[in-house]
Design an enzyme around this catalytic site. Structure first.
Site, PDB file in Angstrom:
ATOM      1  N   ASP A 309      -3.685   1.628  -3.226  1.00 23.34           N
ATOM      2  CA  ASP A 309      -3.486   2.006  -1.829  1.00 23.34           C
ATOM      3  C   ASP A 309      -4.502   3.058  -1.360  1.00 23.34           C
ATOM      4  OD1 ASP A 309      -1.543   2.094   0.558  1.00 23.34           O
ATOM      5  OD2 ASP A 309      -1.647   4.211  -0.013  1.00 23.34           O
ATOM      6  N   GLU A 379      -7.461  -1.339  -1.524  1.00 29.57           N
ATOM      7  CA  GLU A 379      -7.255  -1.356  -0.073  1.00 29.57           C
ATOM      8  C   GLU A 379      -8.120  -0.281   0.560  1.00 29.57           C
ATOM      9  OE1 GLU A 379      -4.707   1.064   1.773  1.00 29.57           O
ATOM     10  OE2 GLU A 379      -4.186  -0.225   3.459  1.00 29.57           O
TER      11      GLU A 379
HETATM   12  C1  NOJ Z   1      -1.932   2.004   3.465  1.00 31.66           C
HETATM   13  C2  NOJ Z   1      -0.680   1.272   3.653  1.00 31.66           C
HETATM   14  O1  NOJ Z   1      -0.956  -0.065   3.905  1.00 31.66           O
HETATM   15  C3  NOJ Z   1       0.033   1.910   4.778  1.00 31.66           C
HETATM   16  O2  NOJ Z   1       1.149   1.175   5.107  1.00 31.66           O
HETATM   17  C4  NOJ Z   1       0.376   3.301   4.388  1.00 31.66           C
HETATM   18  O3  NOJ Z   1       0.950   3.943   5.475  1.00 31.66           O
HETATM   19  C5  NOJ Z   1      -0.846   4.065   3.970  1.00 31.66           C
HETATM   20  N1  NOJ Z   1      -1.643   3.335   3.100  1.00 31.66           N
HETATM   21  C6  NOJ Z   1      -0.486   5.361   3.316  1.00 31.66           C
HETATM   22  O4  NOJ Z   1      -0.025   5.132   2.029  1.00 31.66           O
END
Ligand code: NOJ
Length: 554
Positions: A309, A379
């Site tokens: 993430d 991501e």
């Molecule tokens: C990316 C995630 O997709 C999102 O939903 C989240 O709020 C942020 N990262 C923080 O972890």
């Protein structure tokens, strides 16, 4: 032994007794004439002249079991030697050609596809997938109940959004304990059962790994704000003014300053997302080790991969200088959105890829067993800086992620034109490092439903595009049946991710024990649901008795 060259003549012994010997006269006299015991008749007038003996010899034919000497005699003759040598060199040449061909075929053929390449990734939002206990919220047991859905779709890779213990300020992306399951979703035993059942069915489980931040309820944060010597630097702290706590102009992804004053410690802490999500300090070796231990914890349990993430945010510049404004003339107090700044000091910092490569190496320790490859996807939204995204791919020398998520198609539902599709596809394919694997995302938990943003006209074609582009498609639960966003009231505004529509039963089959669902079911569930869609395609399958293919129903 029995053939002797004797003063220019040949003495043939056993060979003349062999059936291969041709008795020229047909009266058996040859054996008598040049037998092994010449004394018997050698003096007789019937002894042949040497030249005659040689002539006899030429009349011999090779025969099975001939003695070595005879064999050698024959084998040195040109009519045997030449074909033999030709055959020998032909065999050598053919063998070399075969080896070369095999090497070429191996080198030129595409590698066998790993599990993360040969199936779409299906993202589950556990709150909304299936509620097994009737409390209105989806859970791990509910996912286990619905595993046949993936068998049926021929989907092998399932990514489950965070189910860690969490106060749920950011839908589980605010983790209170990285080693615990939130009671909302079940227990650790439920998780282990689910994973075992998924593996039984040949499914792989990918989970979120959230390294950038924790919840402000995490034990580490509490100890850090109390200045516990071990945890003091686990987060990014700096002195600031309690009344105007803005040590620099950095802003959170969710808007406004990314600093919050903490009264307990009397300092400001950094949070690139919500104030309840303090950023970890990855310049502290203990923090780095904690995260590695967490990776081992879950890999040891058998999870098949991680979706990493918010990776670009993991490190920040230690000098904490102001970031340059996009519009230098904008008054600083109006700089409140992430789009107002160039994120030179808060994203993609030097050392970030070293961290990811270190985690990758830990994952590789668990990937050695055949069929147990652990997958890593990162991501990072880099928008117009596609080259930054591509840097998350492994290089020929160092392994990093199997692929960074390709979010460019998320733009599609808002902007549906053939030329734009071509541009977006080309953008990825042209920039992807040689030999790497492409991927495509058209829906996720951070974006509206495709059907809601593109309208019904384009749902089918967008899903078809997703499934036909080269590489791994990622889809989000419910997109396969064309689910739409729900309209939520202010009091319900937690997330527009309504429960999965399984059937036209009560609560769309999401649960059947109560009338409660954590968010309302979309009113179209009577016509848009898995059962209805299945009824469309069951017939052709049963008629052709073909195994089910990967099918998104749209
Ligand atoms: C990316 C995630 O997709 C999102 O939903 C989240 O709020 C942020 N990262 C923080 O972890």
């Amino acid at each position: 032994m029995s053939l002797k060259k004797h003063s220019g003549s040949l003495e043939l012994g056993e060979c003349t007794r062999n059936p291969g010997y041709r008795d020229v006269d047909g009266d058996g006299s040859a054996a008598e004439t040049i037998g092994d015991h010449p004394g018997e008749k050698r003096d007789s007038t019937s002894v042949k002249l040497d030249s005659e003996a040689a002539e006899e010899y030429t009349q011999l034919r090779p025969y099975a079991g001939m003695p070595k000497e005879v064999l050698l005699l024959y084998s040195s003759q040109a009519r045997y030697r030449v074909p033999r040598e030709i055959l020998f060199w032909l065999t050598v040449a053919c063998t070399l050609a075969l080896v070369a061909l095999t090497i070429a075929v191996i080198a030129l053929s595409p590698r066998c596809l790993s599990w993360w390449q040969s199936s779409p990734v299906y993202q589950i939002y556990p709150r909304s997938f299936k509620d097994s206990d009737g409390d209105g919220v989806g859970d791990l047991k509910g996912i286990q109940e619905q595993l046949d859905h993936f068998q049926y779709l021929n989907i092998k890779s399932v990514w489950i959004s965070p189910f860690y213990r969490s106060p749920m300020k950011d839908f589980g992306y605010d983790v209170e304990d990285f080693r615990a399951i939130d009671p909302l979703f079940g227990t650790m035993q439920d998780f282990e059962d689910l994973l075992a059942e998924m593996h039984n069915k040949g499914l792989k489980l990918i989970m979120d790994f959230i390294p950038n931040h924790t919840s402000d309820r995490h034990r580490w944060f509490n100890l850090s704000r109390l200045r516990d010597p071990h945890y003091e630097d686990y987060y990014v702290w700096t002195d600031c003014n309690a009344t105007t706590p803005r040590p620099n102009n950095w802003v959170s992804v969710f808007g406004n300053s990314s600093w919050t004053y903490d009264e307990v410690r009397g300092q400001c802490y950094l949070h690139q997302f919500l104030k309840e999500q303090p950023d970890l300090n990855f310049r502290n070796p203990h923090v780095r080790q904690e995260m590695i231990d967490i990776i081992h914890f879950w890999l040891g349990k058998g999870v098949d991969g991680f979706r990493m993430d918010a990776v670009k945010h993991i490190l920040e510049a230690a000098h904490l200088r102001d970031e340059p404004q996009v519009d230098p003339n904008k008054p600083p107090e109006l700089v409140t959105s992430e789009w107002d700044l160039h994120h030179d000091y808060t994203t993609s910092q030097l050392g970030l890829h070293d961290l990811l490569r270190e985690w990758r190496a830990e994952m590789d320790i668990y990937s050695r067993e055949p069929g147990r490859y652990r997958f890593m996807v990162t991501e990072s939204y880099d928008y117009h800086e596609v080259d930054k995204t591509m840097m998350y791919y492994s290089t020929p020398l160092v392994k990093e992620s199997d692929f960074p998520f390709n979010f460019y198609l998320l733009d599609l539902p808002q902007n549906t034109s053939g030329l734009w599709v071509q541009h977006l596809v080309h953008l990825w394919m042209a920039n992807m490092p040689k030999g790497q694997w492409a991927n495509w995302v058209v829906g996720n938990h951070d974006k509206p439903r495709i059907a809601s943003s593109s309208g019904h006209t384009y749902i089918r074609v967008i899903n078809m595009l997703l499934l036909t582009l080269p590489g791994t498609p990622t889809t989000y639960y419910g997109e396969e049946i064309g689910m739409e966003n729900i309209n939520v009231t202010d009091s319900q505004i937690q997330d527009p991710r309504s429960p999965m529509q399984w059937s036209d039963d009560m609560n769309a089959g999401f649960n059947n024990k109560t009338n409660i669902t954590w968010l309302p079911v979309h009113p179209d569930y009577r016509t848009v649901n898995v059962e209805v869609e299945n009824s469309f395609i069951l017939l052709p399958h049963s008629v052709s008795s073909q195994p089910p293919q990967t099918v998104l129903y749209l």
